[in-house]
Design a protein around this motif. Structure first.
Motif, PDB file in Angstrom:
ATOM      1  N   GLY A 154       0.719  -1.406  -0.141  1.00 34.35           N
ATOM      2  CA  GLY A 154       0.057  -0.105  -0.113  1.00 34.35           C
ATOM      3  C   GLY A 154       0.867   1.143  -0.073  1.00 34.35           C
ATOM      4  O   GLY A 154       0.273   2.554  -0.264  1.00 34.35           O
ATOM      5  N   MET A 155       2.139   1.092   0.326  1.00 38.66           N
ATOM      6  CA  MET A 155       3.112   2.373   0.066  1.00 38.66           C
ATOM      7  C   MET A 155       3.909   2.293  -1.012  1.00 38.66           C
ATOM      8  O   MET A 155       4.484   1.190  -1.338  1.00 38.66           O
ATOM      9  CB  MET A 155       3.769   2.434   1.404  1.00 38.66           C
ATOM     10  CG  MET A 155       3.086   2.498   2.669  1.00 38.66           C
ATOM     11  SD  MET A 155       3.956   2.492   4.108  1.00 38.66           S
ATOM     12  CE  MET A 155       4.619   3.780   3.964  1.00 38.66           C
ATOM     13  N   TRP A 156       4.107   3.238  -2.067  1.00 37.27           N
ATOM     14  CA  TRP A 156       4.740   3.300  -3.249  1.00 37.27           C
ATOM     15  C   TRP A 156       5.794   4.473  -2.951  1.00 37.27           C
ATOM     16  O   TRP A 156       5.723   5.392  -2.524  1.00 37.27           O
ATOM     17  CB  TRP A 156       3.834   3.516  -4.395  1.00 37.27           C
ATOM     18  CG  TRP A 156       2.663   2.761  -4.443  1.00 37.27           C
ATOM     19  CD1 TRP A 156       1.516   2.878  -3.754  1.00 37.27           C
ATOM     20  CD2 TRP A 156       2.667   1.538  -5.105  1.00 37.27           C
ATOM     21  NE1 TRP A 156       0.671   1.643  -3.881  1.00 37.27           N
ATOM     22  CE2 TRP A 156       1.571   0.774  -5.140  1.00 37.27           C
ATOM     23  CE3 TRP A 156       3.594   0.847  -6.271  1.00 37.27           C
ATOM     24  CZ2 TRP A 156       1.151  -0.406  -5.627  1.00 37.27           C
ATOM     25  CZ3 TRP A 156       3.258  -0.162  -6.919  1.00 37.27           C
ATOM     26  CH2 TRP A 156       2.118  -0.938  -6.702  1.00 37.27           C
ATOM     27  N   SER A 157       6.864   3.990  -3.613  1.00 34.05           N
ATOM     28  CA  SER A 157       8.086   4.526  -3.558  1.00 34.05           C
ATOM     29  C   SER A 157       8.787   4.794  -5.121  1.00 34.05           C
ATOM     30  O   SER A 157       8.459   4.125  -5.831  1.00 34.05           O
ATOM     31  CB  SER A 157       9.536   4.172  -2.882  1.00 34.05           C
ATOM     32  OG  SER A 157       9.046   3.794  -1.481  1.00 34.05           O
ATOM     33  N   ILE A 158       9.234   5.771  -5.322  1.00 27.97           N
ATOM     34  CA  ILE A 158       9.748   6.160  -6.693  1.00 27.97           C
ATOM     35  C   ILE A 158      11.160   5.526  -6.891  1.00 27.97           C
ATOM     36  O   ILE A 158      12.004   5.753  -5.940  1.00 27.97           O
ATOM     37  CB  ILE A 158      10.082   7.805  -6.971  1.00 27.97           C
ATOM     38  CG1 ILE A 158       8.492   8.367  -6.984  1.00 27.97           C
ATOM     39  CG2 ILE A 158      10.727   8.087  -8.277  1.00 27.97           C
ATOM     40  CD1 ILE A 158       8.437   9.918  -7.339  1.00 27.97           C
ATOM     41  N   ILE A 203       7.133  -3.499 -11.112  1.00 27.51           N
ATOM     42  CA  ILE A 203       7.440  -2.165 -11.370  1.00 27.51           C
ATOM     43  C   ILE A 203       6.349  -1.484 -12.342  1.00 27.51           C
ATOM     44  O   ILE A 203       6.077  -1.982 -13.254  1.00 27.51           O
ATOM     45  CB  ILE A 203       8.797  -2.164 -12.041  1.00 27.51           C
ATOM     46  CG1 ILE A 203      10.082  -2.634 -11.266  1.00 27.51           C
ATOM     47  CG2 ILE A 203       9.389  -0.477 -12.351  1.00 27.51           C
ATOM     48  CD1 ILE A 203      11.352  -2.811 -11.811  1.00 27.51           C
ATOM     49  N   PHE A 204       5.914  -0.260 -11.948  1.00 24.93           N
ATOM     50  CA  PHE A 204       5.059   0.634 -12.923  1.00 24.93           C
ATOM     51  C   PHE A 204       5.824   1.612 -13.359  1.00 24.93           C
ATOM     52  O   PHE A 204       6.076   2.639 -12.393  1.00 24.93           O
ATOM     53  CB  PHE A 204       3.855   0.770 -12.092  1.00 24.93           C
ATOM     54  CG  PHE A 204       3.129  -0.324 -11.629  1.00 24.93           C
ATOM     55  CD1 PHE A 204       2.110  -0.938 -12.305  1.00 24.93           C
ATOM     56  CD2 PHE A 204       3.100  -0.950 -10.320  1.00 24.93           C
ATOM     57  CE1 PHE A 204       1.174  -1.920 -11.937  1.00 24.93           C
ATOM     58  CE2 PHE A 204       2.553  -1.930  -9.878  1.00 24.93           C
ATOM     59  CZ  PHE A 204       1.620  -2.620 -10.721  1.00 24.93           C
ATOM     60  N   GLU A 205       5.923   1.754 -14.716  1.00 26.92           N
ATOM     61  CA  GLU A 205       6.720   2.745 -15.135  1.00 26.92           C
ATOM     62  C   GLU A 205       6.197   3.936 -15.066  1.00 26.92           C
ATOM     63  O   GLU A 205       4.873   3.917 -15.536  1.00 26.92           O
ATOM     64  CB  GLU A 205       7.470   2.345 -16.399  1.00 26.92           C
ATOM     65  CG  GLU A 205       8.460   3.116 -16.953  1.00 26.92           C
ATOM     66  CD  GLU A 205       9.175   2.752 -18.211  1.00 26.92           C
ATOM     67  OE1 GLU A 205       9.884   3.537 -18.888  1.00 26.92           O
ATOM     68  OE2 GLU A 205       8.946   1.536 -18.586  1.00 26.92           O
TER      69      GLU A 205
END
Length: 259
Positions: A154-158, A203-205
């Motif tokens: 639930g937490m996303w990082s760049i 990975i979501f570009e």
């Protein structure tokens, strides 16, 4: 005298709303100050960093330049940037000589000597691979930005997408899915972070440049991608103008009553 003929009691003059006037002046001053800070801050920091880099390179190169060839020998003052010009010319000449046969032979000889030193060998090879990857014209490392579910669901990082792992590492990774190496910069210093391998499907570009990603990380999300700095300056100027108009409107009724 009849009670109806008594003069009406005197009315008290209206009290001037001093706190509102003070608040309006403070708001105008604050908005004008913030507008000036937004305009001058980036320019001042850019000039400071540029000046620091130029003087730092000058300090490194100046000891290697003979006194007879230094500008301060013939001028009453030093010439900032002369060391940087010498460094650019020297690196260009070094690249020119390293591209021919004799230069390539000397470079291979130097690399073979460094490769025989155990403590220096690993450092040199690692730095050489990093520089070749970053400054090669056809390299694709760290030119794509993605999102990874980290540090918890639930937490996303760049992350900055790098190369695929080598064959030795790929055989050791669990599963049959293809993995890819990523670098997760830390805020507010993007030069530090975490390096790990992630399944390609995780990975979501993101359609974002690495410069925008670095700005987003360094500002801790304050500066969002696509935000126009001129729009922010105009917004602050609009706030200052609105405060001035509101202050004038608050003072106008008081002036009419006093008259």
């Amino acid at each position: 005298m009849d009670a109806h003929d008594e003069p009406p009691p005197p009315t008290e003059p209206p009290v001037e709303p001093a706190p509102e006037v003070h608040h309006g002046i403070v708001a105008r001053f604050r908005n004008y100050f913030l507008t000036g800070l937004v305009v001058a801050g980036p320019i001042a920091i850019t000039f400071y960093l540029t000046w620091w880099f130029v003087t730092w390179v000058d300090g490194l190169v100046r000891p290697f330049v003979p006194i007879a060839y230094r500008p301060e020998t013939y001028l009453p003052f030093g010439l900032p940037g002369s060391g940087l010009i010498v460094a650019v010319i020297a690196l260009t000449l070094l690249g020119f000589f390293a591209a021919n046969l004799i230069g390539r032979t000397l470079v291979d000889l130097g690399e073979s000597i460094l490769g025989r030193i155990p403590a220096v060998r690993a450092i040199y090879r690692g730095l050489k691979q990093v520089f070749e990857t970053l400054f090669s014209g056809n390299g694709s490392s760290f030119r794509r930005v993605g999102l990874v579910e980290f540090p918890s669901p639930g937490m996303w990082s760049i992350v900055l997408i790098s190369q695929s792992p080598s064959a030795e590492v790929a055989r050791s990774l669990p599963g049959t899915e293809e993995h890819i190496s990523v670098f997760l910069p830390c805020a507010p210093n993007p030069t530090t972070g975490f390096f790990f391998y992630v399944p390609k499907s995780k990975i979501f570009e993101v359609d974002m440049s690495t410069e925008d990603a670095a700005t987003l990380i360094m500002s801790c999300g304050v500066v969002q991608p696509g935000s126009d700095q001129q729009k922010k300056v105009a917004a602050l100027a609009g706030m200052a103008n609105a405060a001035r108009v509101a202050n004038s409107a608050a003072l106008q009724p008081v002036a009419e009553k006093v008259e």
